[in-house]
Design an enzyme around this catalytic site. Sequence first.
Site, short mmCIF file in Angstrom:
data_model
loop_
_atom_site.label_atom_id
_atom_site.label_comp_id
_atom_site.label_asym_id
_atom_site.label_seq_id
_atom_site.Cartn_x
_atom_site.Cartn_y
_atom_site.Cartn_z
N GLU A 104 1.07 -0.57 -5.08
CA GLU A 104 0.00 0.41 -5.22
C GLU A 104 0.70 1.75 -5.35
O GLU A 104 1.04 2.42 -4.38
CB GLU A 104 -0.93 0.43 -4.02
CG GLU A 104 -2.19 1.25 -4.30
CD GLU A 104 -2.34 2.52 -3.48
OE1 GLU A 104 -3.13 3.38 -3.88
OE2 GLU A 104 -1.68 2.67 -2.45
N ASP A 116 0.83 -1.20 0.00
CA ASP A 116 0.00 0.00 0.00
C ASP A 116 0.87 1.27 0.00
O ASP A 116 1.86 1.35 0.73
CB ASP A 116 -0.87 -0.02 1.26
CG ASP A 116 -1.81 1.18 1.33
OD1 ASP A 116 -2.64 1.31 0.43
OD2 ASP A 116 -1.69 1.98 2.28
C1 GLC Z 1 -3.51 6.92 -2.44
C2 GLC Z 1 -3.46 7.07 -3.91
C3 GLC Z 1 -4.07 8.36 -4.34
C4 GLC Z 1 -5.43 8.49 -3.73
C5 GLC Z 1 -5.32 8.38 -2.25
C6 GLC Z 1 -6.64 8.47 -1.57
O1 GLC Z 1 -2.62 7.78 -1.90
O2 GLC Z 1 -2.12 7.00 -4.35
O3 GLC Z 1 -4.21 8.41 -5.72
O4 GLC Z 1 -5.96 9.70 -4.10
O5 GLC Z 1 -4.76 7.14 -1.91
O6 GLC Z 1 -7.61 7.64 -2.10
C1 GLC Z 2 -3.88 3.55 -0.38
C2 GLC Z 2 -5.28 3.05 -0.29
C3 GLC Z 2 -6.18 4.17 0.12
C4 GLC Z 2 -5.71 4.71 1.43
C5 GLC Z 2 -4.23 5.08 1.38
C6 GLC Z 2 -3.68 5.27 2.74
O1 GLC Z 2 -3.74 4.48 -1.37
O2 GLC Z 2 -5.67 2.49 -1.50
O3 GLC Z 2 -7.51 3.72 0.22
O4 GLC Z 2 -6.45 5.84 1.74
O5 GLC Z 2 -3.45 4.07 0.82
O6 GLC Z 2 -3.47 4.02 3.37
#
Ligand code: GLC
Ligand code: GLC
Length: 713
Positions: A336, A294
């Site tokens: 991710e 993540d």
């Molecule tokens: C993660 C993703 C970003 C998204 C955020 C909140 O940081 O990289 O694109 O906007 O999560 O959903």
């Molecule tokens: C990742 C998850 C998003 C979350 C963020 C912080 O981007 O996909 O849902 O808010 O990490 O953990």
Amino acid sequence: MVDIRSSSRQAAALLLRELVETVGPLARARLGALEGEAFLARLEQVHLDVVEPLDVLYGTRTDTAELVRGLVDVALDAAAVRPWPLRVLDRRREVDPAWFQRAGMVGYACYADRFGGTLAGVRERLDYLTELGVTYLHLMPLLATRTGPNDGGYAVVDYDAVDPRLGTMGDLEALGADLRDRGIALCVDLVLNHTAREHRWARLAAAGDPEHRDFYLVFPDRALPDAYERTLPEVFPDTAPGSFTRVPELGGWVWTTFHDYQWDLDYTNPAVFTAMLRTMLDLANRVRDVLRLDAVPFLWKRMGTDCQNQPEAHLLVQAYRGLTRLAAPGVLFKAEAIVAPDMLVQYLGAHDRYRPECDLAYHNQLMVLLWSSLATRDARLAARALSRLRPAPATTGWVTYLRCHDDIGWAVADSDAAAVGWHGSDHRRFLADFYAGRYPGSFARGAVFQENEATGDARTSGMAAALCGIAAGNPAGDAARDPGVTAAGGPRATAAADPRATAAADPGATAAGDPGATGAADPGGTAAADPAGTVAGDAAGIDRLETLYSVVFSYGGIPVLWMGDELGLGNDERWAEDPLHADDNRWLHRPPMDWAAAARRTDPGTVAGQVFGRLRALAEARKGQLALRSGGETTVLVPDDPHVLAYRRRHQRSAPLLALANFSDDWQSVDLGLAAAAGIREPVHVHSTRRRLDLGEGRIHLPAWGFAWITTR
Ligand code: GLC
Ligand code: GLC
């Protein structure tokens, strides 16, 4: 003692020899002769990919050789307790490392609770996934999370326990066994950028334990936070402004990229690296297949930058990857990294010099460009941006997807927009407005997420079906007009003065093909002809969704469907009723599973039936196509019709496959010469909206919002 601080290969080689001498007998004793030998072979294979990054990361703070010895011990400990069935699987995967690249791979992602209530409930629903053709399941965060707001589970309090609301580790193992029997790979999140502030490490830090205080980035006053914030973008400007949180117990400010209850770990501290390796390997001994890393771009901070995609973040993942290979060779890493196009493929190890990193990464760029093409009815930006991306290394694969549980950030590079004559920030603005349904004539019913007044940046929430304009057949379809949603999105004057207005509103302007030529008496596509009539109003939306997914299923990678898309489910109109979710409209597209809609999946007279049938057919058609495997080549072509996205797929000795997708609301066609150039002399139908090839007058014809996959005899 070997000092490799000089960072020379020679020193690394000496260290390896020493490690093999000391670890060798231990490995053979603890793992048995065969497994022990395999462990040592892997050590030789990965050692440079571990030692070099660690030396750059920690060489000035600690003795790298000492650190590596300790980490290899951690890996050996994990290997020694690795359950037998997983070792058997490791052996298989070392023989067949391309297992996850097969064309038969089809993914599905869901929250365990929203899909099945509990992990045990998910087990009850596996027939449904099998029916859809799913072979890869990403269950959203399922480890113990904090009570109260927890960012959908991304605020972990205990990496060793399953969230009690979902079940136990025993339930996870039982589910894992069922999935294995069905040939479904399991992917689970590892949240490694931050812990919940209630995690044991954070509690110890707050209680004054200096060792654990050093696990986090704590600043006594605002001097450094202010300096960092000059260049730090905010992830949640509406609800969690800034990137630091004052914590009185810590006597200062702690780094919190996301919410105030998610404390970023300090990866400049080798003790954090080691602690997270233990966590990772424990999880790898429980989850058979894939760890989703993540928020990896955020792991390393650097003053004066946006603190994302720093070279050190890659080095961290490379070192982890090598060490995980050592202990759990069958487990894959999925990045991710939802980042700008130029930053993306590096997470698959594609740097100037290749080094194994993640095996899978989200193709965020493809997702964004698909939505962009849909809104503008124009595929040129997609063709331009995709064709200039560095290809993924052949041993890796993308996760291709149309949307996920997060918002869509409009990652369109200014240079790509300029190359097709558009202005980057106007276009991004247009997309946010279009998908919020604020743009004149827009069919979309999403909402704006985290509009940043300061930067003008705005992102998008909404179910894929809602963004495609499917509304009927699901009562939530009108959510975009729900006052709650509008409030969260924030009403805003539409950019009527947007220069893109004309192009978008005038889809027919550059229509190349002559629809009349091929008996285009059926302009509405297939669903319109449905006798039950209940889907007629949604026919175009269903065609749009299918065509977008046709690209997701054929562009290269594991296509992953987000729960509900397979039934054309709309926005969750009740998302804001849960006080824990009310300030985060990403919950608009995280609905509870609608099992009543699922029960309609065999009824083609319903939206659910139409969509389920079409997505299942995509999975089925994909299965047999060697050309669609991950690891093959994807070559973007330039057709003589700007509304059509065209690309050729090929895998080693496979025949080429030409994929076409029409983003306009009229018939379009491309010259057969395009197929010939792709190596297709005698076009053969593989799969398409109309289930047959429409050839005529030397052209391939595509219905409105239609697609075709073509190969050669
Ligand atoms: C993660 C993703 C970003 C998204 C955020 C909140 O940081 O990289 O694109 O906007 O999560 O959903
Ligand atoms: C990742 C998850 C998003 C979350 C963020 C912080 O981007 O996909 O849902 O808010 O990490 O953990």
